[in-house]
Motif scaffolding. Structure first.
Motif, PDB file in Angstrom:
ATOM      1  N   PRO A  36     -12.093 -92.990  29.325  1.00 59.71           N
ATOM      2  CA  PRO A  36     -11.749 -91.981  28.118  1.00 59.71           C
ATOM      3  C   PRO A  36     -10.004 -92.295  28.261  1.00 59.71           C
ATOM      4  O   PRO A  36      -9.463 -92.702  29.237  1.00 59.71           O
ATOM      5  CB  PRO A  36     -12.107 -90.833  28.416  1.00 59.71           C
ATOM      6  CG  PRO A  36     -12.419 -90.939  30.133  1.00 59.71           C
ATOM      7  CD  PRO A  36     -12.881 -92.273  30.382  1.00 59.71           C
ATOM      8  N   ILE A  37      -9.601 -91.909  27.049  1.00 59.74           N
ATOM      9  CA  ILE A  37      -8.186 -91.826  26.922  1.00 59.74           C
ATOM     10  C   ILE A  37      -7.336 -91.022  27.911  1.00 59.74           C
ATOM     11  O   ILE A  37      -6.281 -91.152  28.465  1.00 59.74           O
ATOM     12  CB  ILE A  37      -7.754 -91.340  25.534  1.00 59.74           C
ATOM     13  CG1 ILE A  37      -6.260 -91.847  25.073  1.00 59.74           C
ATOM     14  CG2 ILE A  37      -8.118 -89.946  25.349  1.00 59.74           C
ATOM     15  CD1 ILE A  37      -5.812 -91.630  23.853  1.00 59.74           C
ATOM     16  N   ASP A  38      -7.876 -89.930  28.414  1.00 57.23           N
ATOM     17  CA  ASP A  38      -7.370 -88.980  29.418  1.00 57.23           C
ATOM     18  C   ASP A  38      -7.126 -89.468  30.764  1.00 57.23           C
ATOM     19  O   ASP A  38      -6.065 -89.308  31.243  1.00 57.23           O
ATOM     20  CB  ASP A  38      -8.241 -87.727  29.512  1.00 57.23           C
ATOM     21  CG  ASP A  38      -7.519 -86.592  30.529  1.00 57.23           C
ATOM     22  OD1 ASP A  38      -6.462 -86.440  30.371  1.00 57.23           O
ATOM     23  OD2 ASP A  38      -8.503 -86.201  31.369  1.00 57.23           O
ATOM     24  N   ALA A  39      -8.371 -90.315  31.176  1.00 55.12           N
ATOM     25  CA  ALA A  39      -8.246 -91.015  32.199  1.00 55.12           C
ATOM     26  C   ALA A  39      -7.210 -92.228  32.417  1.00 55.12           C
ATOM     27  O   ALA A  39      -6.441 -92.392  33.074  1.00 55.12           O
ATOM     28  CB  ALA A  39      -9.404 -91.959  32.609  1.00 55.12           C
ATOM     29  N   VAL A  40      -6.839 -92.764  31.256  1.00 49.46           N
ATOM     30  CA  VAL A  40      -6.039 -93.894  31.240  1.00 49.46           C
ATOM     31  C   VAL A  40      -4.574 -93.430  31.395  1.00 49.46           C
ATOM     32  O   VAL A  40      -3.751 -94.077  31.792  1.00 49.46           O
ATOM     33  CB  VAL A  40      -5.927 -94.641  29.693  1.00 49.46           C
ATOM     34  CG1 VAL A  40      -5.153 -95.836  29.862  1.00 49.46           C
ATOM     35  CG2 VAL A  40      -7.498 -95.170  29.884  1.00 49.46           C
ATOM     36  N   LEU A  41      -4.427 -92.085  30.751  1.00 43.52           N
ATOM     37  CA  LEU A  41      -3.244 -91.622  30.636  1.00 43.52           C
ATOM     38  C   LEU A  41      -2.615 -90.804  31.728  1.00 43.52           C
ATOM     39  O   LEU A  41      -1.346 -90.530  32.231  1.00 43.52           O
ATOM     40  CB  LEU A  41      -2.799 -90.619  29.289  1.00 43.52           C
ATOM     41  CG  LEU A  41      -2.958 -91.274  28.024  1.00 43.52           C
ATOM     42  CD1 LEU A  41      -3.112 -90.397  26.905  1.00 43.52           C
ATOM     43  CD2 LEU A  41      -1.630 -92.200  27.733  1.00 43.52           C
ATOM     44  N   THR A  42      -3.819 -90.195  32.657  1.00 41.80           N
ATOM     45  CA  THR A  42      -3.430 -89.405  33.765  1.00 41.80           C
ATOM     46  C   THR A  42      -4.077 -89.703  34.958  1.00 41.80           C
ATOM     47  O   THR A  42      -3.445 -90.838  35.636  1.00 41.80           O
ATOM     48  CB  THR A  42      -3.519 -87.890  33.260  1.00 41.80           C
ATOM     49  OG1 THR A  42      -5.115 -88.063  33.003  1.00 41.80           O
ATOM     50  CG2 THR A  42      -2.948 -87.492  32.126  1.00 41.80           C
ATOM     51  N   VAL A  43      -5.062 -89.206  35.276  1.00 40.63           N
ATOM     52  CA  VAL A  43      -5.445 -89.524  36.722  1.00 40.63           C
ATOM     53  C   VAL A  43      -6.220 -90.926  37.046  1.00 40.63           C
ATOM     54  O   VAL A  43      -6.540 -90.973  38.244  1.00 40.63           O
ATOM     55  CB  VAL A  43      -6.629 -88.301  36.878  1.00 40.63           C
ATOM     56  CG1 VAL A  43      -5.828 -86.852  36.851  1.00 40.63           C
ATOM     57  CG2 VAL A  43      -7.763 -88.052  36.010  1.00 40.63           C
ATOM     58  N   GLY A  44      -6.545 -91.461  35.954  1.00 40.54           N
ATOM     59  CA  GLY A  44      -7.435 -92.660  36.117  1.00 40.54           C
ATOM     60  C   GLY A  44      -6.594 -94.017  36.440  1.00 40.54           C
ATOM     61  O   GLY A  44      -7.107 -95.098  36.664  1.00 40.54           O
ATOM     62  N   LYS A  45      -5.230 -93.833  36.260  1.00 39.64           N
ATOM     63  CA  LYS A  45      -4.356 -95.055  36.524  1.00 39.64           C
ATOM     64  C   LYS A  45      -4.659 -95.999  37.568  1.00 39.64           C
ATOM     65  O   LYS A  45      -4.764 -96.999  37.444  1.00 39.64           O
ATOM     66  CB  LYS A  45      -2.864 -94.659  36.173  1.00 39.64           C
ATOM     67  CG  LYS A  45      -2.640 -94.184  34.629  1.00 39.64           C
ATOM     68  CD  LYS A  45      -1.179 -94.150  34.904  1.00 39.64           C
ATOM     69  CE  LYS A  45      -0.750 -93.433  33.455  1.00 39.64           C
ATOM     70  NZ  LYS A  45       0.851 -93.278  33.258  1.00 39.64           N
TER      71      LYS A  45
END
Length: 314
Positions: free
Chosen positions: A139-148
Motif C-alpha cells: 500500500p502507498i502508506d508502506a512505500v512512503l513510510t515504514v515499508g521502505k
C-alpha cells in the motif's frame, strides 16, 4: 631528386612505425580490466600496468570493474524526474512517484562484453520490472513510510536473481529508494502529517525506554537488598530459635531427672524476677489498709521501675 624521394619514404616509414607503436601499447589501472580479442577469440586481462597488443590483429576493450550506480526515475545529472520510470501504482490503487538507485559491479568482464550488446540497459529494464512488481504489492502508506526497508530488500533480491539468470556478468550490490512522494500536494501534506506523528511516537517511545532503563536497575537493586536483608533476618531468627530449643531441651532433660526440684527451681527463678517489681497491699473487708508487706526492702531503692499493685482480702 633522389635524396628528396628517399626523405619522403623515410618520413612515411616513420609515420607507419609511430602508428604501429601507438596502437601496440595500452595501459590498465586497478579500476579496469581488458577484454583482448585475437582472431575472434577473447581473453581477459585484469592486472594493471603497460600492456602490448598486435596491431590490426588484436582488439582491446577496457571495462570498468569498480562499484557503480545507475538512477531509475530521475536524471542523475539534472535531477529532473522521469515520469515514465518513476510513476507507478500501489496495491491500494494509488499512484506514487518513486526514484531508485541501483548499485552494481561488473563481476565477469568477458560476459559483460559479449552476452548482451548493452548489458546496463538490459539490467535497467529488468530493474524497472522488479520495482513495479514489488511496489504493486504494497500500500502507498508502506512505500512512503515504514515499508521502505523491506521494499528495498525485496527488490534487491529479485533483481539479483534475475540478473544472475540472464548471466550478464553483473552483480547487484544494493537497491535504495532515493525519494518517494505522492502525486498531489494534498496527499503530500497528509502523509507528512502521518510521518510527523510517527516521529513523535518514536520520540515518546524512546523517552519511555530511557525512563524504564533508569528505574528498573534501581528497583532490582532494592529487591536484591530486601532479599538479602530478609535472608539475613531469617538466618538470625533460625539461629535464635535453635538456641532456645537447645535451652528448652536441656531444661526438659533436667526436669525428667528431678521433676519436683526442677519445678521448685523454676518457681523460685520466676519469683525472683517478678517479686522485686511488686508491692503487696493487704486490706480488710471494709477496704481499710491494715498491713503493707515490706517487699521494697528487697529491692534497690534507686530502682525507678514501675510496680504493679496486687490487692488481697483477709
Amino acid at each position: 631528386m633522389k635524396i628528396a624521394r628517399t626523405s619522403i619514404w623515410l618520413f612515411i616509414l616513420g609515420v607507419i612505425v609511430l602508428l604501429v607503436a601507438t596502437n601496440s601499447i595500452y595501459t590498465l589501472d586497478e579500476q579496469h580490466a581488458a577484454v583482448v580479442t585475437t582472431f575472434g577469440k577473447p581473453a581477459v586481462i585484469s592486472t594493471p600496468g603497460i600492456k602490448f597488443k598486435i596491431p590490426l590483429v588484436q582488439r582491446v576493450e577496457k571495462i570498468n570493474t569498480t562499484t557503480r550506480e545507475i538512477a531509475i526515475g530521475f536524471n542523475e545529472v539534472t535531477g529532473q524526474s522521469i515520469n515514465e520510470e518513476s510513476v507507478m501504482i500501489t496495491a491500494d490503487y494509488n499512484f506514487i512517484n518513486v526514484d531508485f538507485i541501483i548499485i552494481y559491479q561488473v563481476s565477469d568482464p568477458l560476459k559483460f562484453a559479449y552476452v548482451a550488446e548493452n548489458p546496463i540497459l538490459v539490467m535497467k529494464n529488468i530493474a524497472q520490472n522488479c520495482i513495479r512488481s514489488v511496489i504493486a504489492s504494497y500500500p502507498i502508506d508502506a512505500v512512503l513510510t515504514v515499508g521502505k526497508g523491506e521494499i528495498q530488500t525485496n527488490i534487491r533480491d529479485m533483481l539479483f536473481e534475475k540478473v544472475n539468470y540472464h548471466d550478464l556478468g553483473i552483480i547487484v550490490r544494493n537497491v535504495t529508494i532515493q525519494d518517494a512522494e505522492p502525486p498531489t500536494e494534498e496527499v503530500k501534506v497528509a502523509f507528512k502529517g502521518v510521518e510527523d506523528a510517527r516521529q513523535n511516537m518514536d520520540e515518546f517511545i524512546n523517552k519511555a525506554n530511557e525512563y524504564v532503563n533508569a528505574v528498573i536497575p534501581e528497583a532490582r537493586a532494592n529487591v536484591d537488598r530486601t532479599i538479602r536483608e530478609a535472608e539475613s533476618s531469617r538466618a538470625q531468627r533460625i539461629a535464635e530459635a535453635n538456641v532456645e530449643v537447645a535451652k528448652f531441651n536441656a531444661m526438659y532433660e533436667e526436669y525428667l531427672k528431678f521433676p519436683e526440684m526442677t519445678k521448685k527451681r523454676m518457681f523460685y527463678e520466676a519469683m525472683e524476677t517478678i517479686l522485686p517489681h511488686m508491692k503487696v497491699v493487704i486490706m480488710n473487708d471494709d477496704g481499710v489498709t491494715e498491713t503493707i508487706l515490706p517487699l521494697d526492702s528487697f529491692v534497690n531503692t534507686g530502682n525507678n521501675t514501675t510496680t504493679n499493685d496486687f490487692t488481697a482480702n483477709d
